[in-house]
Design a protein around this motif. Structure first.
Motif, PDB file in Angstrom:
ATOM      1  N   SER A  55      -3.938   2.047  -0.716  1.00  0.00           N
ATOM      2  CA  SER A  55      -4.192   3.053   0.083  1.00  0.00           C
ATOM      3  C   SER A  55      -5.639   3.261   0.328  1.00  0.00           C
ATOM      4  CB  SER A  55      -3.690   4.362  -0.562  1.00  0.00           C
ATOM      5  OG  SER A  55      -2.271   4.408  -0.447  1.00  0.00           O
TER       6      SER A  55
ATOM      7  N   SER B  38       0.737  -1.268   0.153  1.00  0.00           N
ATOM      8  CA  SER B  38       0.109   0.003  -0.077  1.00  0.00           C
ATOM      9  C   SER B  38       0.671   1.104  -0.045  1.00  0.00           C
ATOM     10  CB  SER B  38      -0.698   0.076   1.207  1.00  0.00           C
ATOM     11  OG  SER B  38      -0.229   0.163   2.515  1.00  0.00           O
ATOM     12  N   VAL B  39       1.944   1.437   0.993  1.00  0.00           N
ATOM     13  CA  VAL B  39       2.991   2.274   0.745  1.00  0.00           C
ATOM     14  C   VAL B  39       3.706   2.622  -0.615  1.00  0.00           C
ATOM     15  CG1 VAL B  39       5.030   3.420   1.990  1.00  0.00           C
ATOM     16  CG2 VAL B  39       2.936   2.169   3.271  1.00  0.00           C
TER      17      VAL B  39
ATOM     18  N   THR C 239      -5.243   8.201   9.105  1.00  0.00           N
ATOM     19  CA  THR C 239      -4.410   7.768   8.076  1.00  0.00           C
ATOM     20  C   THR C 239      -4.310   8.889   7.099  1.00  0.00           C
ATOM     21  OG1 THR C 239      -6.153   6.684   6.692  1.00  0.00           O
ATOM     22  CG2 THR C 239      -4.883   5.290   8.219  1.00  0.00           C
TER      23      THR C 239
ATOM     24  N   GLY D 178       1.590   3.420  -3.285  1.00  0.00           N
ATOM     25  CA  GLY D 178       0.807   4.730  -3.433  1.00  0.00           C
ATOM     26  C   GLY D 178       2.028   5.815  -3.509  1.00  0.00           C
TER      27      GLY D 178
ATOM     28  N   VAL E 104      -6.709   1.120   3.353  1.00  0.00           N
ATOM     29  CA  VAL E 104      -6.049   1.518   4.432  1.00  0.00           C
ATOM     30  C   VAL E 104      -6.892   2.669   5.134  1.00  0.00           C
ATOM     31  CG1 VAL E 104      -3.890   2.872   5.583  1.00  0.00           C
ATOM     32  CG2 VAL E 104      -3.466   1.137   3.799  1.00  0.00           C
TER      33      VAL E 104
ATOM     34  N   ALA F 207       3.667   7.002   6.049  1.00  0.00           N
ATOM     35  CA  ALA F 207       2.689   6.146   5.436  1.00  0.00           C
ATOM     36  C   ALA F 207       2.620   4.586   5.852  1.00  0.00           C
ATOM     37  CB  ALA F 207       2.920   5.978   3.904  1.00  0.00           C
TER      38      ALA F 207
ATOM     39  N   GLU G  58       1.279   4.530   9.394  1.00  0.00           N
ATOM     40  CA  GLU G  58      -0.237   4.470   9.347  1.00  0.00           C
ATOM     41  C   GLU G  58      -0.655   2.943   9.220  1.00  0.00           C
ATOM     42  OE1 GLU G  58      -0.611   8.982   7.588  1.00  0.00           O
ATOM     43  OE2 GLU G  58      -1.597   7.441   6.380  1.00  0.00           O
ATOM     44  N   ALA G  59      -0.318   2.447   8.239  1.00  0.00           N
ATOM     45  CA  ALA G  59      -0.473   1.045   7.574  1.00  0.00           C
ATOM     46  C   ALA G  59      -0.269  -0.108   8.834  1.00  0.00           C
ATOM     47  CB  ALA G  59       0.248   0.826   6.424  1.00  0.00           C
TER      48      ALA G  59
ATOM     49  N   HIS H 186      -1.979   8.105   3.472  1.00  0.00           N
ATOM     50  CA  HIS H 186      -2.895   7.384   2.436  1.00  0.00           C
ATOM     51  C   HIS H 186      -4.275   8.084   2.127  1.00  0.00           C
ATOM     52  CE1 HIS H 186      -0.401   3.540   2.568  1.00  0.00           C
ATOM     53  NE2 HIS H 186      -0.153   3.925   3.971  1.00  0.00           N
TER      54      HIS H 186
END
Length: 306
Positions: free
Chosen positions: A273, A190-191, A287, A194, A276, A219, A222-223, A290
């Motif tokens: 993202s 996701s990071v 988040t 993104g 997330v 990021a 956050e995830a 994201h």
């Protein structure tokens, strides 16, 4: 062991090609020009780990032409999942297992709902590969396939798959906690997806810029916070560990989402993202990085080609 590759793009084409190279009985389920090319010219994989040239491969455009298999690797894009689920019933025998290798954390539930828990496994992978042209897969980095039973047991059917993978030129892991592995990949991808997509840049540019690298680390935080709030055992995953792993990849590494963005194709943003953000909202975890990524890329989520 009969293996079907459902979705023969970068991921399915790479791992399926390596398995076929090693002598496994592999049939590729594909469509369009890619299917035509495989039927007429075979499959070629260009890779820093050694090229593959399969002059003849088994390829089909309809799952009914394949019939029951032992293992189906389900590797379609997330936005094609609903349509691709209809191809699974013809592939099922008494002990068939379907292993999703898709991005995000939603596919296991979707597949289980369609074909039942008995036939559903868990899986994820680390690989950077795309269709360079019909019948040709370009692999640039990473080649780790991870799979497991949902209850953590080491079943005979997956031991057999692990044995088949051991003869191929990639790393394979039979996991005892595949849900944690799926989430660990989700945190990273996701990071990575993104940040490379929102900057329109390969990973090396993101890691070389101090401000972007700090944004990348935020990021990751956050995830990870979302995963841990969900009770997923990703305790061994750290912000610095993920960041260092990214920095160690080839600087030209591109994620599939960046490749899709550059080609005007739909994006898997809602399952990366976007997921997330969605899950964070459900459990009360903020988040902002994201959310920024998902908001900025939203105009391209359905593709721009045509």
């Amino acid at each position: 062991m009969r293996i079907a590759i459902v979705g023969s793009g970068g991921v399915g084409g790479y791992f399926g090609g390596r398995l076929a190279e090693a002598g496994a009985d592999v049939t590729f389920l594909a469509r369009g020009a890619h299917l035509d090319a495989m039927r007429t010219r075979g499959l070629r994989v260009s890779s820093p780990n050694g090229d593959v040239q399969l002059r003849e491969v088994q390829a089909a455009g309809d799952a009914h032409d394949i019939g029951p298999v032992d293992v189906a690797l389900f590797a379609v894009k997330m936005y094609d999942t609903a349509a691709a689920l209809a191809s699974l019933p013809p592939l099922l025998g008494p002990d068939t297992i379907v292993i999703p290798l898709q991005n995000g954390v939603d596919s296991v539930v979707m597949i289980e709902k369609e074909i039942g828990r008995k036939h559903t496994g868990g899986g994820t992978c680390y690989v950077s590969a795309v269709i360079a042209e019909p019948g040709v897969i370009r692999h640039t980095a990473m080649d780790h396939l991870i799979f497991g039973e949902l209850d953590g047991t080491k079943s005979k059917r997956l031991e057999a798959l692990k044995q088949a993978c051991s003869r191929a030129r990639f790393r394979a892991t039979l996991s005892e906690d595949v849900n944690a592995d799926i989430w660990a990949k989700f945190v990273r991808l996701s990071v990575m997806s993104g940040m490379t997509a929102v900057t329109r840049s390969p990973l090396g540019i993101v890691c070389a810029d101090p401000a972007l690298f700090e944004m990348l680390k935020d990021a990751v935080r956050e995830a990870l916070a979302v995963a841990r709030a969900k009770g997923v055992a990703v305790s061994s995953t750290t912000v610095d560990g993920v960041a260092q792993a990214f920095a160690g990849l080839p600087p030209q590494t591109k994620t599939s989402m960046l490749e899709d963005l550059e080609r005007g194709r739909p994006l898997e943003l809602p399952w990366l993202s976007g997921a997330v953000v969605r899950i964070g909202e459900e459990i009360g975890v903020p988040t902002p990085i994201h959310r920024f990524i998902a908001t900025v890329l939203k105009p391209q989520v359905n593709g721009t080609r045509g």
